[in-house]
Design a protein around this motif. Structure first.
Motif, PDB file in Angstrom:
ATOM      1  N   HIS A 199     -26.701  94.699  34.977  1.00 33.48           N
ATOM      2  CA  HIS A 199     -26.027  94.790  37.055  1.00 33.48           C
ATOM      3  C   HIS A 199     -25.506  93.900  37.487  1.00 33.48           C
ATOM      4  N   VAL A 200     -26.313  92.790  37.016  1.00 29.70           N
ATOM      5  CA  VAL A 200     -25.465  91.228  37.229  1.00 29.70           C
ATOM      6  C   VAL A 200     -23.937  91.247  36.313  1.00 29.70           C
ATOM      7  N   LEU A 201     -24.483  91.779  35.393  1.00 26.31           N
ATOM      8  CA  LEU A 201     -23.791  90.554  34.053  1.00 26.31           C
ATOM      9  C   LEU A 201     -22.263  91.719  34.841  1.00 26.31           C
ATOM     10  N   ASP A 202     -22.389  92.743  35.112  1.00 31.85           N
ATOM     11  CA  ASP A 202     -21.234  94.218  34.772  1.00 31.85           C
ATOM     12  C   ASP A 202     -20.401  93.276  36.589  1.00 31.85           C
ATOM     13  N   GLU A 203     -21.223  92.939  36.763  1.00 31.00           N
ATOM     14  CA  GLU A 203     -20.824  92.716  38.504  1.00 31.00           C
ATOM     15  C   GLU A 203     -19.979  91.358  38.733  1.00 31.00           C
ATOM     16  N   ALA A 204     -21.016  90.526  37.260  1.00 30.65           N
ATOM     17  CA  ALA A 204     -20.225  89.204  37.415  1.00 30.65           C
ATOM     18  C   ALA A 204     -18.299  89.006  36.497  1.00 30.65           C
ATOM     19  N   ASN A 205     -18.177  90.149  35.601  1.00 29.32           N
ATOM     20  CA  ASN A 205     -17.298  90.717  35.009  1.00 29.32           C
ATOM     21  C   ASN A 205     -16.894  91.709  36.029  1.00 29.32           C
ATOM     22  N   ILE A 206     -16.686  91.975  36.868  1.00 32.12           N
ATOM     23  CA  ILE A 206     -15.897  92.977  38.110  1.00 32.12           C
ATOM     24  C   ILE A 206     -14.944  91.327  38.844  1.00 32.12           C
ATOM     25  N   ARG A 207     -16.037  90.497  39.125  1.00 31.17           N
ATOM     26  CA  ARG A 207     -15.262  89.342  40.388  1.00 31.17           C
ATOM     27  C   ARG A 207     -14.825  88.705  39.436  1.00 31.17           C
ATOM     28  N   SER A 208     -14.706  88.513  37.878  1.00 28.16           N
ATOM     29  CA  SER A 208     -14.179  87.733  36.854  1.00 28.16           C
ATOM     30  C   SER A 208     -12.769  88.442  36.571  1.00 28.16           C
ATOM     31  N   ILE A 209     -13.103  89.547  36.912  1.00 27.16           N
ATOM     32  CA  ILE A 209     -11.143  90.615  36.508  1.00 27.16           C
ATOM     33  C   ILE A 209     -10.454  91.249  37.976  1.00 27.16           C
ATOM     34  N   ILE A 210     -11.032  90.749  38.831  1.00 29.87           N
ATOM     35  CA  ILE A 210     -10.958  90.795  40.456  1.00 29.87           C
ATOM     36  C   ILE A 210      -9.984  89.320  40.282  1.00 29.87           C
ATOM     37  N   VAL A 211     -10.782  87.780  39.628  1.00 28.22           N
ATOM     38  CA  VAL A 211     -10.132  86.688  39.931  1.00 28.22           C
ATOM     39  C   VAL A 211      -9.078  86.238  39.153  1.00 28.22           C
ATOM     40  N   SER A 212      -9.197  87.182  38.149  1.00 32.66           N
ATOM     41  CA  SER A 212      -7.910  86.844  36.978  1.00 32.66           C
ATOM     42  C   SER A 212      -6.829  87.449  36.991  1.00 32.66           C
ATOM     43  N   GLU A 213      -6.587  88.915  38.154  1.00 32.41           N
ATOM     44  CA  GLU A 213      -6.021  89.716  38.296  1.00 32.41           C
ATOM     45  C   GLU A 213      -3.810  89.110  38.467  1.00 32.41           C
ATOM     46  N   LYS A 214      -4.409  88.215  38.662  1.00 31.56           N
ATOM     47  CA  LYS A 214      -3.191  87.214  39.204  1.00 31.56           C
ATOM     48  C   LYS A 214      -2.516  86.487  37.522  1.00 31.56           C
ATOM     49  N   GLN A 215      -4.111  85.841  36.765  1.00 29.73           N
ATOM     50  CA  GLN A 215      -2.943  85.041  35.273  1.00 29.73           C
ATOM     51  C   GLN A 215      -2.851  86.721  34.522  1.00 29.73           C
ATOM     52  N   VAL A 216      -3.047  88.026  35.244  1.00 30.45           N
ATOM     53  CA  VAL A 216      -2.921  89.054  34.597  1.00 30.45           C
ATOM     54  C   VAL A 216      -1.433  89.749  34.333  1.00 30.45           C
ATOM     55  N   THR A 217      -1.558  89.291  36.031  1.00 33.88           N
ATOM     56  CA  THR A 217       0.077  89.245  36.592  1.00 33.88           C
ATOM     57  C   THR A 217       1.214  88.388  35.601  1.00 33.88           C
ATOM     58  N   GLU A 218       0.384  87.551  35.930  1.00 37.01           N
ATOM     59  CA  GLU A 218       1.590  85.892  34.705  1.00 37.01           C
ATOM     60  C   GLU A 218       1.729  86.283  33.175  1.00 37.01           C
ATOM     61  N   MET A 219       0.530  87.044  33.153  1.00 37.30           N
ATOM     62  CA  MET A 219       0.406  86.758  31.473  1.00 37.30           C
ATOM     63  C   MET A 219       1.485  87.724  30.956  1.00 37.30           C
ATOM     64  N   MET A 220       1.621  89.188  31.802  1.00 42.27           N
ATOM     65  CA  MET A 220       2.056  90.169  31.647  1.00 42.27           C
ATOM     66  C   MET A 220       4.122  89.658  31.529  1.00 42.27           C
ATOM     67  N   GLU A 221       4.024  89.016  32.767  1.00 42.85           N
ATOM     68  CA  GLU A 221       5.323  89.321  32.330  1.00 42.85           C
ATOM     69  C   GLU A 221       6.423  87.648  31.311  1.00 42.85           C
ATOM     70  N   LEU A 222       4.644  87.117  30.893  1.00 39.04           N
ATOM     71  CA  LEU A 222       5.131  86.045  29.860  1.00 39.04           C
ATOM     72  C   LEU A 222       5.744  87.556  28.206  1.00 39.04           C
ATOM     73  N   ILE A 223       4.678  88.461  28.886  1.00 38.80           N
ATOM     74  CA  ILE A 223       4.797  89.498  27.285  1.00 38.80           C
ATOM     75  C   ILE A 223       5.980  89.598  27.697  1.00 38.80           C
ATOM     76  N   ASP A 224       6.943  90.243  28.945  1.00 36.83           N
ATOM     77  CA  ASP A 224       7.985  90.714  28.215  1.00 36.83           C
ATOM     78  C   ASP A 224       8.698  90.168  28.179  1.00 36.83           C
ATOM     79  N   VAL A 225       9.284  88.437  28.097  1.00 39.65           N
ATOM     80  CA  VAL A 225      10.033  87.306  28.365  1.00 39.65           C
ATOM     81  C   VAL A 225       9.689  87.774  26.305  1.00 39.65           C
TER      82      VAL A 225
END
Length: 783
Positions: A199-225
């Motif tokens: 459970h601790v690892l799952d919680e850490a993974n979810i937090r990491s995903i929320i933090v990295s959402e902005k980075q994912v958006t930027e990465m998607m834009e770069l992929i489109d380019v």
């Protein structure tokens, strides 16, 4: 099935470093169902090797035994039998086709899918799949994410598949167990601890995903380019590809044009070579053409030019042309021109050489030196030297026109014969004149001279004998007798003088004729290109040919054949002239050659269907040959003389046996039966007890042969012998005497058999040996 799969993986494939990918329960089509498993496996190490293995369950226990193995690379085709309906049957084709039936359609489909994946991954779709459902193949081609949406049964089966831990996984588990070694005893506490950590690892993974959402958006834009850039690059590459395709088409066109230019150049080169060949080989120089048309055949220089022109023309006409060459107009015209030149020169040469032959035959100059009285035969060397330079042209005529060459040979033979006839007549007239000068009124011929020479030789022997006798008698001889002997001696001396002179004349004639004949033979050989076989026909060869071609005389009695008499005359004359010649060996060879032909021809004529019996023909002729060979006593013919007497004796006995036969035929038959009984073991003195050979039977047979009947039969036999034998053969009495001896021999044999087999019976023949001898003598005198 999962348990069986795990067991096979653990017991069979893991020790062999292989991984089991699929299996199916099968049995062979058309046979009783048996517990067999067909497995598909692949090696765990590179290079990967796939294989198919067949297992059979043992009779006792749950052990499976391997019974067959195939390399997956040897699989050629997979046949599912029916792509639309569920059918558990399928075929696998290796070096032969194996027909199987699966436990059910589901197992078969899963195994087909496994085989298709192996084919696609390791063999690059080399195996051919037929009659297999399309959805099975499409299922195998789905990406991994889609394959996760499979049914619960398949997922459970896949999960339940035993997978061996890798070395890294085993290491991590060991490390984890070491950390919680104390909690292992309380499994519930250990599971709870692990759940909290998860459970601790799952919680850490979810937090990491929320933090990295902005980075994912930027990465998607770069992929489109990036995708836009990739599209631009693809368009640019497409443009380059079109340009390269255009260049490729242009290069192909240039290559094709270049190839055609090379072909044209090669053809032109070959055409040039053919033209040069034809021009060089079919070109006849103008000086050669002039020599063939107008060359003077009478002067040596012009003649040599004509010979050179003929050789050049012959080379041009004998050039090896291909069939296509003769279709060219220029070649045809050139060949026609050559043929016209050949015919023109051939006609000119034939007229010229014919004129020379005729002029030579009609030569009117004095041939013999009659004024000086010398025996000199004119020499033909001048004529021959004049004709020899034309030999190359005669060879050319022989090769190109054999018929014309044969006609020219005949023209030469006819004209040279005229010249030789005239010169020979004059020469022998002079010989006759020389001979008639010795004794007035004599008219000699060559054959008469030979006879005179032979007679003189025998007289010479008589003279030598008489001189020897005269010396032995000495003074005791009566004066009258001595005077008579002196007179005889003078006569012999005169005959000896004539003989010596004739011998000298003959030697001089031969000395003159021999070089003329040799020179003429050498000239003909060179001028007419005669071979050794053609030139080797000697007088004895001609005589042999005449003997071999001899025909059967048209007479009732063949008698002595003409060529046998001719051979006797030939040997007699040759011995009289060349008996002591230096080349005696050549004469002996000639004798043997001719007599071989005589022997062969006698036997050949005897074998023909003649009225005269063959034995008589051979007997008379070989007897005649034996007689005159015995008189001449020629050492080289001794073997032939022995062969002649042997042939004579054999065929005389054959003739006697055939025509005399068994004059007392029934007696012969009777005593042949007696001999047969004795051969079977019957004693001689007991033969008379045999019914068929009793004394009474013997007397009956003897009564049939009275003296008169025997004499009458012998008279008929004598008439037949007289009809067969010829007078010149002179063998009638010899044959009759031989028949008499054979008759007496048979009579004595009968008497001996009677004495041995019928002792004391008093049985005798109705006539005696004296009677037989008297019969033969009376018949000889009476007929």
């Amino acid at each position: 099935m999962i348990a069986i799969r795990n067991q096979l993986q653990k017991d069979v494939f893991t020790p062999q470093e292989e991984r089991l990918l699929g299996l199916v329960f099968v049995w062979k089509a058309g046979k009783k169902r048996k517990n067999c498993i067909l497995c598909a496996a692949v090696s765990t190490d590179r290079p990967y090797q796939a294989s198919l293995v067949k297992f059979k369950k043992a009779d006792k226990g749950d052990v499976y035994k391997q019974v067959a193995w195939w390399s997956f690379e040897d699989l050629l085709a997979v046949d599912g039998k029916d792509a639309d309906k569920d059918n558990p049957e399928f075929d696998l084709q290796f070096d032969r086709v194996y027909k199987w039936i699966a436990g059910n359609s589901g197992e078969k489909n899963n195994f087909m899918s496994c085989l298709f994946k192996l084919n696609r991954r390791y063999l690059h779709n080399r195996i051919k799949f037929v009659n297999v459902s399309s959805h099975i193949l499409e299922e195998s081609l789905r990406p991994p994410m889609e394959q996760r949406a499979r049914g619960p049964v398949e997922e459970e089966e896949e999960i339940g598949v035993y997978q061996e831990l890798s070395s890294k996984e085993a290491f991590d588990i060991e490390k984890l167990m070491e950390q919680f070694d104390e909690s292992i005893a309380n499994s519930e506490a250990f599971a709870e601890k692990m759940s909290k950590d998860l459970h601790v690892l799952d919680e850490a993974n979810i937090r990491s995903i929320i933090v990295s959402e902005k980075q994912v958006t930027e990465m998607m834009e770069l992929i489109d380019v990036g995708l836009v850039e990739v599209k631009n690059i693809e368009q640019t590459l497409q443009t380059y590809e079109e340009l390269l395709q255009s260049v490729k088409e242009q290069m192909d066109h240039i290559h094709q044009s270049n190839y055609q230019l090379q072909v044209i150049d090669c053809n032109q080169q070959k055409l040039l070579e053919e033209v040069i060949f034809l021009v060089h080989e079919l070109d006849l120089a103008k000086e050669h053409q002039h020599a063939l048309r107008n060359g003077n055949l009478s002067t040596p220089e012009s003649l040599q030019a004509c010979i050179a022109a003929v050789e050049a023309l012959n080379n041009c006409m004998n050039v090896r042309l291909l069939p296509g060459h003769r279709k060219l107009q220029s070649v045809v015209e050139q060949l026609i021109k050559f043929e016209n030149l050949r015919q023109l020169f051939e006609s000119r040469f034939i007229r010229h050489i014919n004129a020379m032959f005729v002029l030579q035959g009609n030569e009117q100059s004095i041939s013999l030196m009659q004024q000086s009285g010398e025996l000199i035969f004119p020499n033909h060397k001048l004529y021959q030297d004049e004709l020899l330079p034309y030999s190359p042209l005669m060879a050319w005529i022989k090769n190109n026109s054999p018929a014309i060459f044969a006609d020219l040979s005949k023209v030469y033979a006819e004209n040279i014969r005229k010249l030789y006839d005239k010169q020979t007549k004059e020469f022998f007239d002079l010989v006759k004149f020389r001979l008639t000068g010795i004794k007035e009124g004599m008219r000699f011929r060559i054959q008469e001279s030979f006879e005179k020479l032979t007679a003189s030789t025998s007289n010479l022997q008589k003279t030598l004998f008489r001189n020897s006798l005269y010396e032995h008698l000495g003074s005791e001889t009566d004066l009258a007798d001595r005077g008579m002997m002196d007179k005889a001696k003078d006569e012999q001396d005169r005959e000896w003088s004539i003989s010596t002179f004739c011998t000298q004349i003959i030697d001089q004639v031969l000395a003159e004729l021999e070089p003329i004949c040799i020179a003429e033979e050498e000239f003909i050989t060179k001028f007419f290109m005669l071979t050794e076989d053609t030139c080797s026909e000697t007088p004895q060869s001609a005589l042999c040919k005449q003997i071999e071609e001899a025909k059967v005389p048209k007479k009732t009695k063949i008698g002595i054949l003409p060529f046998v008499i001719g051979f006797e005359e030939f040997v007699t004359v040759a011995e009289a002239i060349f008996k002591n010649a230096e080349r005696r060996g050549d004469l002996d060879k000639a004798y043997n050659k001719v007599i071989a032909a005589v022997f062969a021809s006698v036997e050949n004529i005897a074998s023909m269907n003649l009225k005269t019996p063959p034995d008589v023909v051979i007997m008379e002729n070989f007897h005649h040959i034996y007689c005159f060979l015995s008189e001449l006593k020629i050492h080289s013919l001794e073997d032939r003389k022995k062969e002649a007497v042997q042939q004579y004796s054999e065929h005389r006995d054959l003739y006697v046996t055939k025509y005399l036969g068994q004059p007392l035929e029934k007696l012969n038959i009777f005593f042949d039966g007696v001999k047969a009984r004795i051969a079977q073991g019957v004693k001689e003195d007991e033969v008379s007890y045999q019914l068929a050979f009793s004394k009474q039977e013997l007397r009956k047979v003897i009564e049939k042969y009275q003296g008169k009947e025997v004499k009458k039969a012998l008279e008929n036999l004598y008439k037949k012998v007289v009809k067969h034998l010829s007078e010149e053969g002179n063998l009638l009495q010899v044959v009759w005497y031989t028949m008499q001896g054979e008759f007496v021999r048979q009579y004595k044999e009968f008497e001996e058999m009677i004495a041995r087999c019928y002792p004391g019976s008093g049985i005798t023949m109705n006539f005696s040996i004296e009677d037989i001898l008297l019969y033969f003598l009376d018949i000889t005198k009476a007929i």
